[in-house]
Scaffold this motif. Structure first.
Motif, PDB file in Angstrom:
ATOM      1  N   PHE A 113       0.861  -1.371  -0.111  1.00  0.00           N
ATOM      2  CA  PHE A 113      -0.319   0.501  -0.026  1.00  0.00           C
ATOM      3  C   PHE A 113       1.512   1.107   0.073  1.00  0.00           C
ATOM      4  N   ARG A 114       2.245   1.714   0.726  1.00  0.00           N
ATOM      5  CA  ARG A 114       2.807   2.152   0.397  1.00  0.00           C
ATOM      6  C   ARG A 114       3.661   2.818  -0.410  1.00  0.00           C
ATOM      7  N   LEU A 115       4.014   1.816  -1.476  1.00  0.00           N
ATOM      8  CA  LEU A 115       4.743   1.309  -2.472  1.00  0.00           C
ATOM      9  C   LEU A 115       3.535   2.275  -3.122  1.00  0.00           C
ATOM     10  N   ASN A 116       2.461   1.675  -3.461  1.00  0.00           N
ATOM     11  CA  ASN A 116       1.757   2.562  -4.100  1.00  0.00           C
ATOM     12  C   ASN A 116       0.703   3.637  -3.703  1.00  0.00           C
ATOM     13  N   GLY A 117       1.095   4.409  -3.054  1.00  0.00           N
ATOM     14  CA  GLY A 117       1.376   5.986  -2.583  1.00  0.00           C
ATOM     15  C   GLY A 117       0.370   6.215  -1.845  1.00  0.00           C
ATOM     16  N   MET A 118      -0.148   5.386  -0.968  1.00  0.00           N
ATOM     17  CA  MET A 118      -1.425   5.058  -0.497  1.00  0.00           C
ATOM     18  C   MET A 118      -1.049   4.935   0.496  1.00  0.00           C
ATOM     19  N   TRP A 119      -1.104   5.583   1.521  1.00  0.00           N
ATOM     20  CA  TRP A 119      -0.895   5.742   3.473  1.00  0.00           C
ATOM     21  C   TRP A 119      -1.430   7.491   3.722  1.00  0.00           C
TER      22      TRP A 119
END
Length: 370
Positions: A181-187
């Protein structure tokens, strides 16, 4: 503007052919203030001229000037004398990357500043592409060391027993869901992370109940994809954001669930594959050109597979398993390096993705070679 009066106009009380104080009509067919033309031969009131009542000075008729020809004596409006309106320069309204021999401006830490002209902010990866730089940043030696440590824990726990393997496996699945999720910019994406991790736990439980049957992984994966779809349909976000969240949730759940393949594989295959991943990731983190580093990592994975194979009874066939696991680990390593990842991504996705990506190969090759 001048008025040309007609003959016979008198400024008096008993004048003939004049205008009354309320815009009346003259004796020859005057003008009515409401736009009605009076008929010929109509007579004015006796003694009524320009003023309305005898002995009282009336007001000037505001409509009197409409009967006369108007002539402009001043200068007319010249449109040619006005200065033309010029459009703003393109440099003031749009962002353009620097060209020529000028040095590029240093990239900021997260996003560039927003402009008053309404330009969209550029991410570091977008600016790197515009300036001809690579958006790939590899995790480095510290995340690689953590990956190697987690891989050795998986290898040792698999040699001990199934329930001992659950401890490092659950940690791997949790870090996989958060890192993706953090790799996809969702945080923060707590709901998606929790859903992916819950899917991994459900898959582990199904594997234990079914006697480590791989069908438990496929069944759990199908149910969790449907569950993620239902949750995203209930979201009130924009359609694009819902689609993006759906894909990230499904991918995180799939990776965390697929990592359960270590639990379904044979213990010897888990040991060989985990050791190969640990050695390959450490070799990939060495300071050398990318192409050479990839070749060295694959050779190191094959060597680690051979050594672990002789220790577990797989023998030389452990080299093939080691190469396959090392290749999948390099794919996960590459994914964790993409698009200017943050330090948090390096220590979550950079640590977990190499091991999670290698789980399906470990299961398939372990069954084929065992």
């Amino acid at each position: 503007m001048t008025n040309q009066p007609y003959d016979g106009y008198q400024d008096g009380y008993g004048g003939h052919g004049g205008h009354d104080g309320y815009g009346g009509y003259d004796g020859q067919g005057g003008h009515d203030p409401y736009g009605q033309q009076q008929p010929q031969g109509a007579q004015a009131w006796p003694g009524q001229g320009q003023h309305g009542y005898p002995g009282h000075q009336g007001y000037e008729d505001p409509y009197a000037a409409q009967q006369y020809t108007q002539q402009w004596q001043g200068q007319t409006w010249e449109t040619q004398t006005q200065q033309p309106v010029t459009a703003p320069a393109a440099a003031d309204t749009a962002y353009l990357p620097q060209q020529g021999n000028e040095a590029p401006a240093p990239a900021p830490a997260e996003y560039g500043p927003a402009t008053l002209a309404g330009n969209k902010r550029m991410t570091d990866a977008q600016r790197a592409r515009a300036e001809g730089r690579s958006p790939i940043i590899e995790p480095g030696m510290q995340p690689a060391a953590l990956t190697a440590l987690l891989g050795l824990l998986l290898a040792g726990a698999a040699a001990v027993g199934t329930y001992a393997l659950l401890v490092p496996l659950v940690a791997l699945q949790a870090v996989t869901a958060a890192g993706w999720f953090r790799l996809n910019g969702m945080w923060p994406a707590r709901q998606g992370i929790a859903l992916g991790f819950a899917g991994a736990l459900a898959a582990d439980a199904a594997l234990l109940v079914s006697g480590r049957s791989p069908s438990a992984i496929l069944g759990t994966l199908g149910v969790w994809v449907l569950l993620a779809l239902v949750l995203q349909l209930r979201s009130h976000a924009d359609p694009d954001e819902r689609m993006y969240g759906l894909m990230a949730t499904v991918a995180a759940s799939a990776l965390a669930i697929v990592a359960g393949g270590y639990l379904a594989a044979d213990a010897e295959a888990v040991t060989v594959g985990a050791v190969a991943v640990a050695v390959a990731v450490l070799a990939r983190a060495l300071p050398m050109p990318t192409a050479a580093s990839v070749v060295v990592a694959l050779l190191a994975g094959a060597g680690g597979g051979v050594v672990a194979g002789w220790l577990t009874g797989l023998g030389a066939s452990g080299a093939l398993l080691g190469v396959g696991a090392a290749g999948c680990a390099l794919i996960g390593h590459r994914a964790a390096s993409y698009d200017y990842p943050s330090r948090f991504v390096h220590f979550t996705a950079g640590v977990a993705l190499p091991l999670s990506a290698a789980a399906p190969v470990v299961y398939v090759l372990g069954r084929a070679l065992g």
